[in-house]
Design an enzyme around this catalytic site. Structure first.
Site: not given
Ligand code: TRP
Length: 332
Positions: A111, A194, A197
């Site tokens: 991140k 994956k 969102k």
């Protein structure tokens, strides 16, 4: 006593992966465990969030929990920021967590990216807050996906470090709750990634509020490979898109992957996709419409969260007082 704690970040676009990988399994757990399901808004702000969107997403995750069948009388549903003890316990844990442990966290590295100096302290301390979430309630079992396993191990290490430092047996060491039935749902555009969102492509995911037409459209456009479906599970090797779509079908129909491969052995993708769209719409349709109904009644959703905050807050206050006593804070 066994207690489940888990949470989802209110960052928009709840999708099929959240349902099949998490929420659906929580619904099954509520019969056998004392369950606390959180909307982790403090975690959400470890990266910038639009305030209005954050509030909206908090209600949306709450609505998804309720619409999926989580019983608000039996379980505690609340948003993290309404129970101040999460941040307070995170501070105590931050003081006993060596930097070396945090430096190993792969999600932070991903991140933070290359500009690590620009990443916030909150993003770095994210796993410490997650440990506080679980241990504030002395959670014993935590249903999490593969991507959160490392954070859960850190929570165990922190619990152990606290107990050792103060020579107490205060915190349980929380265990991952692994499901045979939890499905790792992958992107419809790339079977190796994956479902997420934050994927830029709307066609990569099926949102819980998508209607039947949108679901069918996204499944029709889902990436495949040029071959027909395989005759057996072995034939899925090296075919991530086929494996993902068949796995979704299996999860939605509560069948094994083997049974579904048998059912569609040798079929064309187009035939199978039609069947998949039907079962997806049948399962998600009622959830999506219930979510929309709840979203139109924010006062009700907020009341659920307030009730949850009261119940969670009572446990949290009692435990944090005990922790503060152990640490040696004077209660004058
Ligand atoms: N980090 C989790 C995720 O992104 C969310 C989370 C926060 C959580 N606190 C938790 C999950 C405590 C389980 C237990 O998926």
């Amino acid at each position: 006593m066994n207690r489940i704690f888990s949470g989802i970040q209110p960052t928009g676009n709840l999708h099929l992966g959240n349902y099949l990988g998490a929420i659906r399994n929580w619904v099954k757990l509520q019969k056998d465990f004392d369950c606390i399901f959180c909307i982790v808004d403090l975690h959400a702000i470890t990266v910038p969030q639009d305030p209005a969107a954050l509030r909206q997403a908090t209600r949306e995750v709450t609505a998804a929990y309720i619409a999926s069948g989580i019983d608000t009388d039996r379980c505690i549903i609340f948003n993290q920021s309404t129970v101040a003890q999460h941040a307070e316990l995170a501070w105590v844990f931050g003081c006993i967590t060596p930097l070396g442990w945090l430096n190993r966290m792969t999600q932070f590295k991903e991140k933070a990216g290359k500009q690590r100096d620009n990443a916030g302290l909150g993003l770095y301390g994210y796993p410490v807050l997650m440990a506080a979430d679980i241990l504030l309630y002395k959670g014993t079992h935590v249903p999490v996906g593969e991507d959160q396993k490392q954070h859960l191990e850190l929570a165990r290490d922190i619990a152990g470090a606290f107990n050792r430092q103060f020579s107490v047996e205060y915190f349980p060491l929380p265990e991952p709750q692994i499901f045979g039935t939890a499905t790792r749902v992958m992107s419809l555009r790339d079977g190796t990634k994956k479902m997420s969102k934050s994927d830029a492509s709307e066609f990569s995911r099926i949102n819980l509020t998508d209607d039947a037409a949108a679901i069918a459209d996204k499944i029709r456009r889902a990436k495949t490979d040029p071959n027909n479906l395989p005759e057996d599970v072995k034939g899925l090797e090296g075919r991530p898109e086929a494996e993902n779509l068949l796995g979704i079908y299996a999860a939605l129909t509560d069948k094994t992957l083997e049974a579904v491969v048998q059912e569609f052995a040798g079929a064309q993708f187009s035939t199978f996709k039609g069947a998949l769209a039907d079962v997806a719409a049948a399962v998600l349709g009622p959830i999506g419409s219930e979510m929309k109904r709840l979203m139109a009644d924010p006062a009700h959703v907020d009341a659920v969260l307030r009730k949850g905050a009261d119940k969670a807050g009572a446990i949290a206050a009692r435990h944090l007082r005990e922790v503060y006593d152990i640490v040696g804070f004077l209660r004058p």
